[in-house]
Write a protein that holds these residues in place. Structure first.
Motif, PDB file in Angstrom:
ATOM      1  N   ALA A  83       8.458   6.275  -5.039  1.00  0.00           N
ATOM      2  CA  ALA A  83       8.936   4.769  -4.519  1.00  0.00           C
ATOM      3  C   ALA A  83      10.504   4.359  -5.060  1.00  0.00           C
ATOM      4  O   ALA A  83      11.257   3.981  -4.525  1.00  0.00           O
ATOM      5  CB  ALA A  83       8.057   3.807  -4.924  1.00  0.00           C
ATOM      6  N   ILE A 135       7.594   0.157  -0.601  1.00  0.00           N
ATOM      7  CA  ILE A 135       6.614  -0.792  -0.715  1.00  0.00           C
ATOM      8  C   ILE A 135       5.475  -0.066  -0.264  1.00  0.00           C
ATOM      9  O   ILE A 135       4.394   0.037  -0.945  1.00  0.00           O
ATOM     10  CB  ILE A 135       6.892  -1.988   0.348  1.00  0.00           C
ATOM     11  N   ILE A 155       4.338   1.842  -3.219  1.00  0.00           N
ATOM     12  CA  ILE A 155       3.693   0.998  -4.448  1.00  0.00           C
ATOM     13  C   ILE A 155       2.447   0.476  -3.987  1.00  0.00           C
ATOM     14  O   ILE A 155       1.201   0.486  -4.835  1.00  0.00           O
ATOM     15  CB  ILE A 155       4.798  -0.151  -4.614  1.00  0.00           C
ATOM     16  N   GLU A 156       2.010  -0.036  -2.777  1.00  0.00           N
ATOM     17  CA  GLU A 156       0.765  -0.395  -2.437  1.00  0.00           C
ATOM     18  C   GLU A 156      -0.155   0.760  -2.478  1.00  0.00           C
ATOM     19  O   GLU A 156      -1.461   0.316  -2.801  1.00  0.00           O
ATOM     20  CB  GLU A 156       0.863  -1.024  -1.029  1.00  0.00           C
ATOM     21  N   LEU A 166      -1.265   1.016  -5.942  1.00  0.00           N
ATOM     22  CA  LEU A 166      -1.931  -0.405  -6.393  1.00  0.00           C
ATOM     23  C   LEU A 166      -3.289  -0.155  -5.830  1.00  0.00           C
ATOM     24  O   LEU A 166      -4.262  -0.669  -6.498  1.00  0.00           O
ATOM     25  CB  LEU A 166      -1.304  -1.522  -6.268  1.00  0.00           C
ATOM     26  N   SER A 178       4.142  -0.676 -11.151  1.00  0.00           N
ATOM     27  CA  SER A 178       3.992  -1.208  -9.748  1.00  0.00           C
ATOM     28  C   SER A 178       3.843  -2.642  -9.291  1.00  0.00           C
ATOM     29  O   SER A 178       4.472  -3.004  -8.410  1.00  0.00           O
ATOM     30  CB  SER A 178       2.706  -0.476  -9.090  1.00  0.00           C
ATOM     31  N   LEU A 179       3.239  -3.191 -10.120  1.00  0.00           N
ATOM     32  CA  LEU A 179       3.267  -4.886  -9.826  1.00  0.00           C
ATOM     33  C   LEU A 179       4.482  -5.374 -10.074  1.00  0.00           C
ATOM     34  O   LEU A 179       4.766  -6.274  -9.281  1.00  0.00           O
ATOM     35  CB  LEU A 179       2.183  -5.480 -10.929  1.00  0.00           C
ATOM     36  N   GLN A 184       7.367  -3.962  -9.588  1.00  0.00           N
ATOM     37  CA  GLN A 184       8.339  -3.469  -8.534  1.00  0.00           C
ATOM     38  C   GLN A 184       8.175  -3.741  -7.187  1.00  0.00           C
ATOM     39  O   GLN A 184       8.908  -4.098  -6.635  1.00  0.00           O
ATOM     40  CB  GLN A 184       8.733  -2.039  -8.726  1.00  0.00           C
ATOM     41  N   LYS A 185       6.995  -3.901  -7.255  1.00  0.00           N
ATOM     42  CA  LYS A 185       6.366  -4.676  -5.683  1.00  0.00           C
ATOM     43  C   LYS A 185       7.142  -5.824  -5.087  1.00  0.00           C
ATOM     44  O   LYS A 185       7.755  -5.659  -4.082  1.00  0.00           O
ATOM     45  CB  LYS A 185       5.069  -4.827  -5.421  1.00  0.00           C
ATOM     46  N   TYR A 217      10.998  -4.750  -4.527  1.00  0.00           N
ATOM     47  CA  TYR A 217      11.040  -4.297  -3.081  1.00  0.00           C
ATOM     48  C   TYR A 217      10.797  -5.044  -1.861  1.00  0.00           C
ATOM     49  O   TYR A 217      11.471  -5.098  -1.034  1.00  0.00           O
ATOM     50  CB  TYR A 217      10.181  -2.909  -3.054  1.00  0.00           C
ATOM     51  N   LEU A 218      10.061  -5.942  -1.995  1.00  0.00           N
ATOM     52  CA  LEU A 218       9.660  -6.782  -1.015  1.00  0.00           C
ATOM     53  C   LEU A 218      10.978  -7.677  -0.694  1.00  0.00           C
ATOM     54  O   LEU A 218      11.381  -8.109   0.282  1.00  0.00           O
ATOM     55  CB  LEU A 218       8.479  -7.920  -1.360  1.00  0.00           C
ATOM     56  N   VAL A 237       4.263 -12.721  -5.180  1.00  0.00           N
ATOM     57  CA  VAL A 237       4.144 -11.568  -6.146  1.00  0.00           C
ATOM     58  C   VAL A 237       4.584 -12.273  -7.458  1.00  0.00           C
ATOM     59  O   VAL A 237       3.721 -12.153  -8.345  1.00  0.00           O
ATOM     60  CB  VAL A 237       4.951 -10.215  -5.895  1.00  0.00           C
TER      61      VAL A 237
END
Length: 218
Positions: free
Chosen positions: A108, A121, A124-125, A128, A137-138, A140-141, A144-145, A157
């Motif tokens: 990602a 995204i 990353i999802e 998760l 990941s939590l 960077q999510k 990236y959003l 988030v």
């Protein structure tokens, strides 16, 4: 001459001293995979001297071409150096292990560097779903959003992260204000920073502010 001492110096912000010791270790043990991998991480995550990281990672890949950890370090290093075709090549190798959230996270990271936030995204999802508490990941999510233009979800988030993990607020505050770390820098790389002195109240404020935390050039 100790690898542990070099790591401790870096973690305590004594970057120049750590670099001198790391350079000596690499000269003494140029084919030691542990020394090389730690050296690469140091330059990616502390000194930010990406060319030195790239030179070392080439030797490391030659030593351990089938190692997922080495492929991840190579993808990260070449992404930092803007050698994105090479980064993508190593990231693709990581996707042979799609159940590994760390591999998905690095892939990602490369997508984000390629200005493909939607692909970032998605990875990353997926990471998760494999490990819901995967902190990098939590973090960077949301970033990236924001890069994808979905500000409402990015803000949600941020709020969720603050509410569920107030203990990491100091690192979040440090992360939001440091211009040396680009949007694609994984949170885990800087979570050991000792230079930040923000309170939790200040960190909460930063998380709510559009001009900080999420808003960094990709």
């Amino acid at each position: 001459m100790s690898l542990d001492k070099a790591k401790a110096l870096a973690a305590n912000g004594r970057i120049a001293e750590a670099e001198t010791l790391f350079d000596a270790l690499v000269r003494a043990k140029p084919k030691n995979a542990v020394v090389l991998s730690t050296y690469v991480r140091f330059h990616n995550r502390y000194s930010r001297k990406f060319r030195k990281a790239a030179a070392a990672v080439e030797s490391l890949v030659a030593l351990k071409p089938k190692s997922a950890e080495v492929q991840a370090l190579a993808a990260e290093t070449y992404s930092n150096c803007k050698r994105l075709a090479e980064a993508e090549q190593h990231a693709a190798a990581l996707l042979f292990d799609p159940a590994n959230p760390d591999s998905l996270f690095i892939a990602a990271h490369v997508d984000a560097a390629r200005n493909r936030p939607d692909a970032a995204i998605a990875k990353i999802e997926l990471a998760l779903t494999k490990r819901p508490d995967h902190m990098p990941s939590l973090i960077q999510k949301g970033r990236y959003l924001r890069a994808a233009g979905d500000l409402a979800k990015a803000a949600a988030v941020a709020r969720d992260l603050w509410e569920t993990h107030p203990d990491i607020s100091t690192s979040l505050a440090c992360y939001s204000q440091s211009a040396q770390w680009p949007l694609t820098t994984p949170f885990s790389h800087i979570s050991s920073c000792r230079s930040c002195r923000h309170s939790r109240k200040q960190a909460a404020s930063l998380l709510r502010t559009r001009s900080s935390f999420w808003q960094r050039p990709i």
